[in-house]
Design a protein around this motif. Structure first.
Motif: not given
Length: 303
Positions: A39-51, A263-264
């Motif tokens: 989720k975004a709260s785990d790491n906003a930058a990586y989560w955004s890129i991965a999404t 993210v894995d």
């Protein structure tokens, strides 16, 4: 100083236990989901890129499906042209036979007539998903999806490969069409040759002289050359689709691998962390129990 109102040791132990509990929950989530960042709260930058990349990968999957559909259309047309080449080759053989003056031209024409009807049948049957690439109206065109593109500025687009129809004597269709109905007076096989006064489809050698049959033979050869060129154009599109399909598959794998690196969860690492946190939690519970029991020793001072 020991106070019965404020137990600093217990508060410190409780704070430690809460921190360990939070870390343990996060580790358990990573183990159960397989994701280090879910989720975004785990790491906003990586989560955004991965999404974003997962969305692109899904689009590439759709492009691969569209490429498969396009390949089927091209393969259908190629099969029809290949079959038509064989039939026109047989007509050519019949004309060579008819050059012999003693043969029965009427009998040969009956055979040619059957071959001409087969050409019409081949053209009309070469339809896939409502599209016919060998029987079409001049000026029309068809296209197949070839790639999904994300620009450096964040914009997305889909590129296509087009195939222009031309129903002339050296065009890209066997026969023309009129509102979806076959037009046997146009296309490679339907366009009339001025020298012969007929097309491959309307050719009738019954009353022809040797010179006229020779002209008809040249007309058929011209049609064979045009059909060979048409098949080459279809083949080039098919090759492009095959290359793009292979590229899309490799690209999808690369994107999936890249997203995984972002993210894995590292399951070996998470397993070790889980065991350590479980041990820390047990020790923290024990520490809190000791801190809570320390105040009981004050009672002995008043006995």
């Amino acid at each position: 100083m020991t106070s019965i109102l404020t137990n600093n040791a217990a508060m410190a132990a409780l704070q430690t236990l809460r921190s360990i509990g939070s870390d343990l929950q996060q580790t358990q989530n990573a183990v159960s989901s397989g994701l280090r960042i879910s989720k975004a709260s785990d790491n906003a930058a990586y989560w955004s890129i991965a999404t974003s990349m997962k969305s692109d990968n899904s689009a590439i999957g759709a492009v691969s499906d569209a490429l498969g559909l396009g390949a089927a259309k091209v393969d259908t047309a190629t099969t029809a042209v290949t079959s038509a080449l064989d039939v026109v080759g047989q007509i050519k053989d019949k004309l060579v036979t008819a050059m012999e003056g003693s043969v029965d031209k009427k009998s040969i024409q009956e055979e040619i007539g059957q071959l001409q009807q087969q050409l019409q049948s081949v053209a009309q049957s070469a339809s896939f998903n409502g599209e016919n690439w060998v029987m079409a109206q001049s000026g029309d065109s068809a296209s197949v999806v070839s790639s999904f593109i994300r620009g450096t500025n964040g914009t997305v687009s889909v590129s296509t490969t087009s195939y222009e129809f031309n129903s002339g004597a050296t065009g890209n269709v066997l026969f023309g069409a009129n509102n979806g109905t076959i037009d046997t007076s146009s296309g490679i096989l339907g366009t009339q040759d001025s020298t012969v006064g007929a097309s491959v489809f309307s050719l009738d050698i019954t009353g022809m002289t040797g010179g006229q049959i020779s002209s008809a033979l040249n007309m058929v050869q011209t049609a064979l050359n045009a059909m060979t060129s048409m098949n080459s154009r279809l083949g080039s599109i098919s090759a492009r689709i095959d290359l793009q399909t292979s590229f899309a598959s490799s690209l999808s794998d690369s994107i999936e691998s890249g997203v995984g690196k972002l993210v894995d969860a590292d399951m070996e690492q998470e397993s070790s962390k889980l065991s350590a946190l479980q041990t820390q939690q047990q020790l923290a519970v024990q520490s809190l129990s000791i801190a809570n029991s320390s105040t009981q020793s004050i009672l002995s001072l008043f006995r």
